[in-house]
Design a protein around this motif. Structure first.
Motif, PDB file in Angstrom:
ATOM      1  N   ARG A 238       0.830  -1.193   0.000  1.00  0.00           N
ATOM      2  CA  ARG A 238       0.000   0.000   0.000  1.00  0.00           C
ATOM      3  C   ARG A 238       0.868   1.249   0.000  1.00  0.00           C
ATOM      4  O   ARG A 238       1.921   1.302   0.638  1.00  0.00           O
ATOM      5  CB  ARG A 238      -0.900   0.015   1.241  1.00  0.00           C
ATOM      6  CG  ARG A 238      -1.793  -1.198   1.376  1.00  0.00           C
ATOM      7  CD  ARG A 238      -2.900  -1.197   0.351  1.00  0.00           C
ATOM      8  NE  ARG A 238      -3.789  -0.064   0.551  1.00  0.00           N
ATOM      9  CZ  ARG A 238      -4.734  -0.020   1.493  1.00  0.00           C
ATOM     10  NH1 ARG A 238      -4.906  -1.035   2.319  1.00  0.00           N
ATOM     11  NH2 ARG A 238      -5.512   1.038   1.589  1.00  0.00           N
ATOM     12  N   PRO A 239       0.452   2.347  -0.692  1.00  0.00           N
ATOM     13  CA  PRO A 239       1.228   3.592  -0.717  1.00  0.00           C
ATOM     14  C   PRO A 239       1.309   4.231   0.671  1.00  0.00           C
ATOM     15  O   PRO A 239       0.354   4.201   1.441  1.00  0.00           O
ATOM     16  CB  PRO A 239       0.425   4.481  -1.678  1.00  0.00           C
ATOM     17  CG  PRO A 239      -0.463   3.555  -2.436  1.00  0.00           C
ATOM     18  CD  PRO A 239      -0.751   2.401  -1.532  1.00  0.00           C
ATOM     19  N   VAL A 240       2.456   4.818   0.980  1.00  0.00           N
ATOM     20  CA  VAL A 240       2.696   5.394   2.299  1.00  0.00           C
ATOM     21  C   VAL A 240       1.655   6.465   2.629  1.00  0.00           C
ATOM     22  O   VAL A 240       1.127   6.512   3.750  1.00  0.00           O
ATOM     23  CB  VAL A 240       4.121   5.976   2.397  1.00  0.00           C
ATOM     24  CG1 VAL A 240       4.330   6.664   3.742  1.00  0.00           C
ATOM     25  CG2 VAL A 240       5.158   4.890   2.195  1.00  0.00           C
ATOM     26  N   LYS A 241       1.343   7.326   1.662  1.00  0.00           N
ATOM     27  CA  LYS A 241       0.393   8.413   1.922  1.00  0.00           C
ATOM     28  C   LYS A 241      -0.974   7.872   2.299  1.00  0.00           C
ATOM     29  O   LYS A 241      -1.624   8.367   3.237  1.00  0.00           O
ATOM     30  CB  LYS A 241       0.287   9.307   0.683  1.00  0.00           C
ATOM     31  CG  LYS A 241      -0.619  10.515   0.883  1.00  0.00           C
ATOM     32  CD  LYS A 241      -0.619  11.406  -0.368  1.00  0.00           C
ATOM     33  CE  LYS A 241      -1.514  12.624  -0.159  1.00  0.00           C
ATOM     34  NZ  LYS A 241      -1.515  13.505  -1.359  1.00  0.00           N
ATOM     35  N   GLN A 242      -1.421   6.855   1.591  1.00  0.00           N
ATOM     36  CA  GLN A 242      -2.731   6.273   1.871  1.00  0.00           C
ATOM     37  C   GLN A 242      -2.731   5.577   3.228  1.00  0.00           C
ATOM     38  O   GLN A 242      -3.689   5.706   4.007  1.00  0.00           O
ATOM     39  CB  GLN A 242      -3.102   5.280   0.770  1.00  0.00           C
ATOM     40  CG  GLN A 242      -4.519   4.742   0.866  1.00  0.00           C
ATOM     41  CD  GLN A 242      -4.875   3.868  -0.322  1.00  0.00           C
ATOM     42  OE1 GLN A 242      -4.026   3.496  -1.101  1.00  0.00           O
ATOM     43  NE2 GLN A 242      -6.148   3.543  -0.457  1.00  0.00           N
ATOM     44  N   VAL A 243      -1.658   4.862   3.529  1.00  0.00           N
ATOM     45  CA  VAL A 243      -1.554   4.165   4.810  1.00  0.00           C
ATOM     46  C   VAL A 243      -1.564   5.157   5.958  1.00  0.00           C
ATOM     47  O   VAL A 243      -2.217   4.950   6.990  1.00  0.00           O
ATOM     48  CB  VAL A 243      -0.280   3.296   4.854  1.00  0.00           C
ATOM     49  CG1 VAL A 243      -0.033   2.759   6.264  1.00  0.00           C
ATOM     50  CG2 VAL A 243      -0.395   2.147   3.860  1.00  0.00           C
ATOM     51  N   ALA A 244      -0.842   6.273   5.792  1.00  0.00           N
ATOM     52  CA  ALA A 244      -0.784   7.290   6.844  1.00  0.00           C
ATOM     53  C   ALA A 244      -2.176   7.768   7.224  1.00  0.00           C
ATOM     54  O   ALA A 244      -2.516   7.892   8.410  1.00  0.00           O
ATOM     55  CB  ALA A 244       0.087   8.451   6.394  1.00  0.00           C
ATOM     56  N   ALA A 245      -3.008   8.034   6.225  1.00  0.00           N
ATOM     57  CA  ALA A 245      -4.368   8.503   6.496  1.00  0.00           C
ATOM     58  C   ALA A 245      -5.205   7.425   7.175  1.00  0.00           C
ATOM     59  O   ALA A 245      -6.010   7.709   8.069  1.00  0.00           O
ATOM     60  CB  ALA A 245      -5.030   8.950   5.199  1.00  0.00           C
TER      61      ALA A 245
END
Length: 277
Positions: A238-245
């Motif tokens: 999963r992309p880091v930005k999406q995971v962060a959210a």
């Protein structure tokens, strides 16, 4: 009460793969370098367990379930003039080093199946399927092993087998309300005040009781849980930005800072070090 296990099992994918079913005579060794936990079912005969590298052998009850939730070097031994019926599976709980399921369980967890009839019944089904020779046998025994693990987690909660960690908290009716909320909705803005309100306690009493039962402050537990979720998601690509959210951080850079602070590496470095589940 809400389902105490569902949020964890939805986010940390439990899997099992049976690799041995049959007689054991002599010594069997298992290495933590293999990167998996282990489930052993001992049905008949006489067997001994050395739960650590270089540790002394201890007799197992008969029948017995032995679970190493994390990779651990250990040995099983059956005297040369004896024979034991054994089923072994590799297990994963789908998170990184900090997933709350495996971190909360004793290692090893040894259960006398005579005293746990529900677990014993599933173990008998597992043995019957393992020796049946039916079509789809491997898939069937793997799924039965996973079902058995879910029942082991239920047993841990119902009997109160752990004294610290997530399962200790989930066994406490007041703390369970807050923990189920955290587990199910990690991205929400959880504050100490809000956790205490969900638990139906004052903030000071909740904080003290949480630390005494779980072994961490509520804030530390929440940060560790979010980090374990993030690691599991990143290992799935999963992309880091999406995971962060999804886990409650406002940006990829915020998540990266937490990774560096708590794990000593950036997310990209962690993933280059090896893939997980």
């Amino acid at each position: 009460m809400a389902d105490r296990l569902a949020p964890l099992l939805e986010r940390f994918h439990l899997s099992a793969s049976v690799f041995h079913s049959g007689a054991l005579c002599g010594l069997a060794s298992f290495d933590e370098a293999d990167g998996v936990g282990h489930l052993h079912l001992f049905d008949a005969g006489e067997a001994f367990l050395a739960p650590r590298a270089g540790g002394e052998f201890e007799p197992l009850p008969r029948p017995a379930l032995v679970l190493f939730p994390k990779p651990t070097t250990h040995r099983l031994f059956v005297p040369e003039d004896r024979e034991a019926t054994l089923l072994c599976a590799s297990v994963r709980f789908g998170g990184g080093a900090g997933d709350p399921v495996s971190c909360s369980l004793p290692s090893p967890l040894v259960i006398d199946l005579v005293a746990a009839p529900a677990l014993h019944g599933i173990a008998r089904l597992l043995f019957d399927e393992a020796f049946s020779g039916h079509c789809g046998r491997q898939q069937a025994v793997d799924r039965l092993a996973e079902l058995l693990l879910i029942h082991v987690l239920r047993h841990v909660l119902d009997v109160g087998l752990v004294e610290r960690g997530a399962f200790s908290g989930l066994g406490d009716p007041r703390l369970a309300r807050a923990l189920v909320g955290l587990h199910a909705r990690p991205a929400e803005p959880w504050t100490l005040q809000r956790m205490a309100e969900v638990a139906g306690m004052s903030r000071a009493r909740f904080a003290a009781h949480f630390h005494a039962v779980v072994g961490q402050t509520p804030g530390d537990y929440l940060a560790g849980y979010r980090l374990a979720l993030a690691e599991a998601a990143l290992r799935r690509g999963r992309p880091v930005k999406q995971v962060a959210a999804e886990v409650g951080y406002g940006s990829a850079s915020a998540l990266a800072r937490v990774f560096r602070t708590r794990m000593g590496v950036a997310p990209g470095e962690l993933l280059r070090g090896g893939s997980g589940d």
